[in-house]
Write a protein that holds these residues in place. Structure first.
Motif, short mmCIF file in Angstrom:
data_model
loop_
_atom_site.label_atom_id
_atom_site.label_comp_id
_atom_site.label_asym_id
_atom_site.label_seq_id
_atom_site.Cartn_x
_atom_site.Cartn_y
_atom_site.Cartn_z
N ILE A 1 0.84 -1.21 0.00
CA ILE A 1 0.00 0.00 0.00
C ILE A 1 0.87 1.25 0.00
CG2 ILE A 1 -1.66 1.36 1.35
CD1 ILE A 1 -2.80 -1.36 2.33
N GLY A 2 1.92 1.24 0.80
CA GLY A 2 2.80 2.41 0.90
C GLY A 2 2.30 3.41 1.93
N LYS A 3 2.14 4.65 1.53
CA LYS A 3 1.72 5.72 2.44
C LYS A 3 0.34 5.43 3.03
CE LYS A 3 0.80 10.74 2.32
NZ LYS A 3 -0.67 10.76 2.42
N VAL A 4 0.25 5.54 4.36
CA VAL A 4 -1.02 5.32 5.06
C VAL A 4 -1.30 6.54 5.93
CG1 VAL A 4 -2.26 3.91 6.75
CG2 VAL A 4 -0.77 2.81 5.07
N ASP A 5 -2.45 7.16 5.71
CA ASP A 5 -2.85 8.32 6.51
C ASP A 5 -3.77 7.95 7.67
OD1 ASP A 5 -1.66 10.49 4.79
OD2 ASP A 5 -3.02 9.58 3.32
N ILE A 6 -4.59 6.93 7.45
CA ILE A 6 -5.60 6.54 8.44
C ILE A 6 -5.62 5.03 8.56
CG2 ILE A 6 -8.06 6.54 9.02
CD1 ILE A 6 -8.31 9.06 7.20
N LEU A 7 -5.64 4.53 9.79
CA LEU A 7 -5.85 3.11 10.06
C LEU A 7 -7.07 2.97 10.94
CD1 LEU A 7 -5.14 0.05 10.32
CD2 LEU A 7 -3.69 0.70 12.27
N VAL A 8 -8.00 2.11 10.52
CA VAL A 8 -9.15 1.75 11.35
C VAL A 8 -9.02 0.27 11.69
CG1 VAL A 8 -11.65 1.60 11.55
CG2 VAL A 8 -10.61 3.50 10.29
N CYS B 1 -1.29 -4.53 12.90
CA CYS B 1 -1.65 -3.41 12.03
C CYS B 1 -1.14 -2.09 12.59
CB CYS B 1 -3.16 -3.36 11.83
SG CYS B 1 -3.81 -4.78 10.91
N LEU B 2 -1.20 -1.92 13.89
CA LEU B 2 -0.67 -0.71 14.52
C LEU B 2 0.81 -0.56 14.21
CD1 LEU B 2 -2.38 -0.90 18.02
CD2 LEU B 2 -2.65 0.97 16.39
N GLN B 3 1.55 -1.64 14.39
CA GLN B 3 3.00 -1.57 14.18
C GLN B 3 3.33 -1.24 12.73
OE1 GLN B 3 5.67 -5.10 14.86
NE2 GLN B 3 6.27 -3.89 16.63
N ALA B 4 2.61 -1.84 11.80
CA ALA B 4 2.87 -1.59 10.39
C ALA B 4 2.48 -0.17 10.00
CB ALA B 4 2.10 -2.59 9.53
N ALA B 5 1.36 0.32 10.51
CA ALA B 5 0.89 1.66 10.14
C ALA B 5 1.75 2.75 10.75
CB ALA B 5 -0.56 1.84 10.57
N VAL B 6 2.15 2.58 11.99
CA VAL B 6 2.92 3.63 12.67
C VAL B 6 4.25 3.87 11.97
CG1 VAL B 6 4.25 4.08 14.79
CG2 VAL B 6 1.82 3.52 14.92
N ALA B 7 4.85 2.82 11.44
CA ALA B 7 6.10 3.01 10.71
C ALA B 7 5.93 3.98 9.55
CB ALA B 7 6.60 1.65 10.20
N SER B 8 4.82 3.83 8.82
CA SER B 8 4.54 4.73 7.70
C SER B 8 4.20 6.14 8.19
CB SER B 8 3.37 4.18 6.88
OG SER B 8 2.92 5.12 5.92
N MET B 9 3.40 6.22 9.24
CA MET B 9 2.96 7.51 9.76
C MET B 9 4.10 8.32 10.35
SD MET B 9 -0.67 6.38 11.48
CE MET B 9 -2.06 5.84 10.46
N LYS B 10 5.04 7.64 11.02
CA LYS B 10 6.20 8.34 11.57
C LYS B 10 7.02 8.99 10.45
CE LYS B 10 8.88 6.82 14.82
NZ LYS B 10 9.79 5.92 15.58
#
Length: 254
Positions: A77-84, A117-126
């Motif tokens: 996916i790459g860039k992630v702005d929002i995770l639900v 999912c949190l761990q994967a998303a936070v890496a992108s968001m940081k």
């Protein structure tokens, strides 16, 4: 207001019920939606509905309890702005009749799945110094419910993870909140009643509806509307909060 134009949103369990409602409203508000779903056929139904309404969405077959699968999907996916974090399973039983296997199954999906999912998303968001996370908790995280030992454990963990992530990632402009619904009328509820109360479906539906002081179950679209607000720029001052969407269940059920 509450536009998500240009945002990339990942929604787990977006193939049905609350997850589908969130996916539909996010796409309607301009987000590019990515649905992580164990059942690809239901995810594709959601994607087709979004496309028919002029939105953009993709489905990804993924078991959120499997960390390597989750990592691979987020990398694609790459860039992630929002995770639900919406994917989850239920269990009925108290401490004594909840087996170790039952507890592990609930933990793997509801707790570890959210963690993955949190761990994967936070890496992108940081990396982009911004992001929004919404965890689906439950009234079970806040009050004692009969025969919901394992499920309550998992939703209590979801609530606690929300606070921890919100605190730790303040310096990176990452917000994290949770929503705690009471009963929501989804296909899962209908299936649960049909399986456990054959021949008494209407009676049990009414009984369960009236456990909410407001006198009915929530609609998935009502949950989605609150999630949309919390993930929008208009909620930019809100983090580390849980929002009961419960028809008065927690405070008025006396």
């Amino acid at each position: 207001m509450f536009k998500l134009t240009g945002k990339t949103a990942v929604i787990t369990g977006g193939g049905s019920g609350i997850g589908r409602a969130i996916s539909l409203v996010f796409a309607q508000q301009g987000a590019q939606v990515h649905i992580l779903e164990l059942h690809p056929e239901t995810a594709q139904e959601t994607v087709s509905q979004i496309a028919a309404n002029g939105g953009t969405a993709q489905s990804h077959a993924c078991d959120v309890s499997q960390q390597e699968q989750v990592k691979a999907v987020f990398q694609a996916i790459g860039k992630v702005d929002i995770l639900v974090n919406n994917a989850g399973i239920a269990h009925v039983g108290n401490l004594e009749n909840t087996s170790a296997e039952d507890l592990d199954r609930i933990y793997q999906v509801n707790v570890k799945g959210a963690y993955n999912c949190l761990q994967a998303a936070v890496a992108s968001m940081k990396a982009q110094q911004s992001g929004v996370i919404l965890n689906m908790a439950s009234i079970a995280a806040h009050v004692g419910l009969t025969d919901r030992f394992a499920y309550s454990m998992s939703k209590g963990a979801m609530y606690a993870m929300t606070l921890s992530v919100a605190k730790d990632y303040l310096p990176f402009n990452i917000r994290c909140n949770s929503v705690s619904p009471a009963r929501v009328h989804t296909p899962f509820v209908d299936g649960f009643i049909a399986k456990n109360y054959p021949g008494q479906e209407e009676e049990m539906f009414q009984k369960l509806s009236k456990t909410q002081p407001i006198g009915r179950m929530a609609r998935p679209e009502e949950v989605a509307a609150l999630v949309l607000f919390l993930c929008s720029d208009e909620a930019g001052f809100i983090t580390g909060c849980d929002y009961p969407l419960d028809g008065g269940f927690i405070k008025l059920n006396s």
